[in-house]
Design an enzyme around this catalytic site. Sequence first.
Site, PDB file in Angstrom:
ATOM      1  N   TYR A 159       0.830  -1.189   0.000  1.00  0.00           N
ATOM      2  CA  TYR A 159       0.000   0.000   0.000  1.00  0.00           C
ATOM      3  C   TYR A 159       0.876   1.256   0.000  1.00  0.00           C
ATOM      4  O   TYR A 159       1.869   1.330   0.715  1.00  0.00           O
ATOM      5  CB  TYR A 159      -0.908   0.017   1.234  1.00  0.00           C
ATOM      6  CG  TYR A 159      -1.869   1.184   1.211  1.00  0.00           C
ATOM      7  CD1 TYR A 159      -3.008   1.145   0.437  1.00  0.00           C
ATOM      8  CD2 TYR A 159      -1.594   2.336   1.936  1.00  0.00           C
ATOM      9  CE1 TYR A 159      -3.872   2.216   0.384  1.00  0.00           C
ATOM     10  CE2 TYR A 159      -2.452   3.423   1.893  1.00  0.00           C
ATOM     11  CZ  TYR A 159      -3.588   3.346   1.112  1.00  0.00           C
ATOM     12  OH  TYR A 159      -4.430   4.426   1.062  1.00  0.00           O
ATOM     13  N   HIS A 212       1.000   3.212   7.868  1.00  0.00           N
ATOM     14  CA  HIS A 212      -0.399   2.905   7.547  1.00  0.00           C
ATOM     15  C   HIS A 212      -1.061   1.980   8.563  1.00  0.00           C
ATOM     16  O   HIS A 212      -1.793   1.057   8.188  1.00  0.00           O
ATOM     17  CB  HIS A 212      -0.506   2.317   6.135  1.00  0.00           C
ATOM     18  CG  HIS A 212      -0.218   3.314   5.064  1.00  0.00           C
ATOM     19  ND1 HIS A 212       0.884   3.242   4.224  1.00  0.00           N
ATOM     20  CD2 HIS A 212      -0.850   4.445   4.704  1.00  0.00           C
ATOM     21  CE1 HIS A 212       0.880   4.260   3.401  1.00  0.00           C
ATOM     22  NE2 HIS A 212      -0.147   5.024   3.675  1.00  0.00           N
ATOM     23  N   GLU A 236       4.909   7.591  10.585  1.00  0.00           N
ATOM     24  CA  GLU A 236       3.485   7.950  10.545  1.00  0.00           C
ATOM     25  C   GLU A 236       2.590   6.748  10.805  1.00  0.00           C
ATOM     26  O   GLU A 236       2.833   5.658  10.283  1.00  0.00           O
ATOM     27  CB  GLU A 236       3.196   8.539   9.164  1.00  0.00           C
ATOM     28  CG  GLU A 236       1.761   8.906   8.899  1.00  0.00           C
ATOM     29  CD  GLU A 236       1.639   9.595   7.550  1.00  0.00           C
ATOM     30  OE1 GLU A 236       2.590  10.290   7.128  1.00  0.00           O
ATOM     31  OE2 GLU A 236       0.595   9.427   6.906  1.00  0.00           O
ATOM     32  N   GLU A 262      -4.506  11.259  10.430  1.00  0.00           N
ATOM     33  CA  GLU A 262      -5.198  11.508   9.161  1.00  0.00           C
ATOM     34  C   GLU A 262      -6.602  10.926   9.152  1.00  0.00           C
ATOM     35  O   GLU A 262      -7.445  11.383   8.390  1.00  0.00           O
ATOM     36  CB  GLU A 262      -4.382  11.015   7.967  1.00  0.00           C
ATOM     37  CG  GLU A 262      -4.209   9.523   7.877  1.00  0.00           C
ATOM     38  CD  GLU A 262      -3.339   9.109   6.689  1.00  0.00           C
ATOM     39  OE1 GLU A 262      -2.227   9.635   6.554  1.00  0.00           O
ATOM     40  OE2 GLU A 262      -3.787   8.256   5.916  1.00  0.00           O
ATOM     41  N   TRP A 402      -5.464  -1.592   8.865  1.00  0.00           N
ATOM     42  CA  TRP A 402      -4.799  -0.652   7.982  1.00  0.00           C
ATOM     43  C   TRP A 402      -3.449  -0.331   8.507  1.00  0.00           C
ATOM     44  O   TRP A 402      -3.291   0.127   9.584  1.00  0.00           O
ATOM     45  CB  TRP A 402      -5.642   0.597   7.895  1.00  0.00           C
ATOM     46  CG  TRP A 402      -6.446   0.453   6.723  1.00  0.00           C
ATOM     47  CD1 TRP A 402      -7.609  -0.239   6.593  1.00  0.00           C
ATOM     48  CD2 TRP A 402      -6.115   0.955   5.455  1.00  0.00           C
ATOM     49  NE1 TRP A 402      -8.003  -0.196   5.320  1.00  0.00           N
ATOM     50  CE2 TRP A 402      -7.126   0.523   4.599  1.00  0.00           C
ATOM     51  CE3 TRP A 402      -5.049   1.715   4.953  1.00  0.00           C
ATOM     52  CZ2 TRP A 402      -7.094   0.841   3.256  1.00  0.00           C
ATOM     53  CZ3 TRP A 402      -5.041   2.020   3.643  1.00  0.00           C
ATOM     54  CH2 TRP A 402      -6.071   1.582   2.792  1.00  0.00           C
TER      55      TRP A 402
HETATM   56  O1  EZ4 Z   1      -4.000   6.300   2.890  1.00  0.00           O
HETATM   57  O2  EZ4 Z   1      -5.107   9.307   1.328  1.00  0.00           O
HETATM   58  O3  EZ4 Z   1      -0.376   9.843   4.222  1.00  0.00           O
HETATM   59  N1  EZ4 Z   1      -1.051   9.483   3.349  1.00  0.00           N
HETATM   60  C1  EZ4 Z   1      -1.781   8.372   3.320  1.00  0.00           C
HETATM   61  C2  EZ4 Z   1      -2.703   8.171   2.147  1.00  0.00           C
HETATM   62  C3  EZ4 Z   1      -4.056   7.664   2.628  1.00  0.00           C
HETATM   63  C4  EZ4 Z   1      -5.116   7.947   1.608  1.00  0.00           C
HETATM   64  C5  EZ4 Z   1      -6.482   7.501   2.128  1.00  0.00           C
HETATM   65  O4  EZ4 Z   1      -7.493   7.973   1.329  1.00  0.00           O
HETATM   66  O5  EZ4 Z   1      -1.706   7.576   4.220  1.00  0.00           O
HETATM   67  O6  EZ4 Z   1      -2.149   7.266   1.255  1.00  0.00           O
HETATM   68 CO    CO Z   2      -0.731   8.377   5.914  1.00  0.00          CO
END
Ligand code: EZ4
Ligand code: CO
Length: 402
Positions: A159, A212, A236, A262, A402
């Site tokens: 991702y 993530h 992050e 976020e 996630w």
């Molecule tokens: O997963 O914007 O920091 N940025 C991120 C992005 C988010 C997407 C979710 O819609 O983590 O990639």
């Molecule tokens: Co992010």
Amino acid sequence: MRIVEGRVVVTCPGRNFVTLKLVTDEGVTGVGDATLNGRELAVAAYLTEHVVPVLIGRDPARIEDTWQYLYKGAYWRRGPVTMSAIAAVDTALWDIKGKVAGLPVYQLLGGRCRDGVTVYGHANAATVEEVLPEVARHIGSGYQAVRVQTGVPGLATTYGVGTDRRFYEPADAAVPSEAVWSTEKYLAHVPRVFAAVRKEFGPDVKLLHDVHHRLTPIEAARLGKSLEPYALTWMEDPVPAELQESLRLIRQHTTTPIAVGEVFNTIWDCERLIREQLIDYIRTTVVHAGGISHLRRIFDLAALHHVRSGSHGATDLSPVCMAAALHVDLAIPNFGLQEYMRHTDATDAVFPHAYRFADGYLHPGDEPGLGVDIDEDLAARYPYRPASLPVNRLEDGTVHSW
Ligand code: EZ4
Ligand code: CO
């Protein structure tokens, strides 16, 4: 002055965006971003069915009162759908107030605290070798800060690592695609990435990495420790942060700075993280955290506790959100960094904007209001296309966080 109309525009110039345009009896208009990636039509319906009808006839100057009315009046509080809808209204009202005053919104927020908004870009690639030129390209374009993500050996997809070098788009299919995740493979790989990047580019460039929400607290602590030699600006979303105790555990083990937020929607999602100094950067945004008014409230709380801002700014936040974010970024004392990824040319055409990138900084411009609009005729040429974010599973098939 009265609000006489609210139009909800759904458009897909490469990806889906939801925009609210408020119209007043004096012809002044304002725009607000209401995009919630993968759940766009829920916010559009919330606005059309439940919010726009109660705005008709209201005084657009009453920004705070309207926020309180929509937030407290609904009974059902918080959540991303509600808060994105409130954000769109709040943002549009700030835009109108700026146009009425003849001032850019950052002036209404207290004026500039800095010359420009320092942004970070994304260097993504399948391998360590391929990511190095991406980092070089960013530094060459003036970026002082770069987020680095690579594929993980042994995992088919990762991702945040797109197939398109120029444009980033994780929402890729109407029915979510599925990815496979291995924490073991990931933890073994990431320190190698940053060792290579630091070796190549030295100590000056600010480096960031996005986890993530994939790790447990103790795994995140280990990652933070293993990255200490490479002096990241932040790690992050190391864990799913609704369990706020997790951040304390990570904190006790590592000096790698932490950025989260976020997916947060209100000050109550991060109040404890900020007050107890469990994070270094709060990444809430205009669109997902209740608009300019509420984001300012979060950042003011953060300022009291030595936490800096680091707003999310991926491409699923529209140019309307980006413009609004830049006015806030310029005006707060505790600004940290702003995420910035280029939108497609089609998106830029649908959302003409005054903000511009120069030498690693974004500048909101000095047009009255936010300095951004939506070309509704052009928007109508790009009909909505369902697109979801992928689902993530462990190697044994278990649905993973996630
Ligand atoms: O997963 O914007 O920091 N940025 C991120 C992005 C988010 C997407 C979710 O819609 O983590 O990639
Ligand atoms: Co992010």
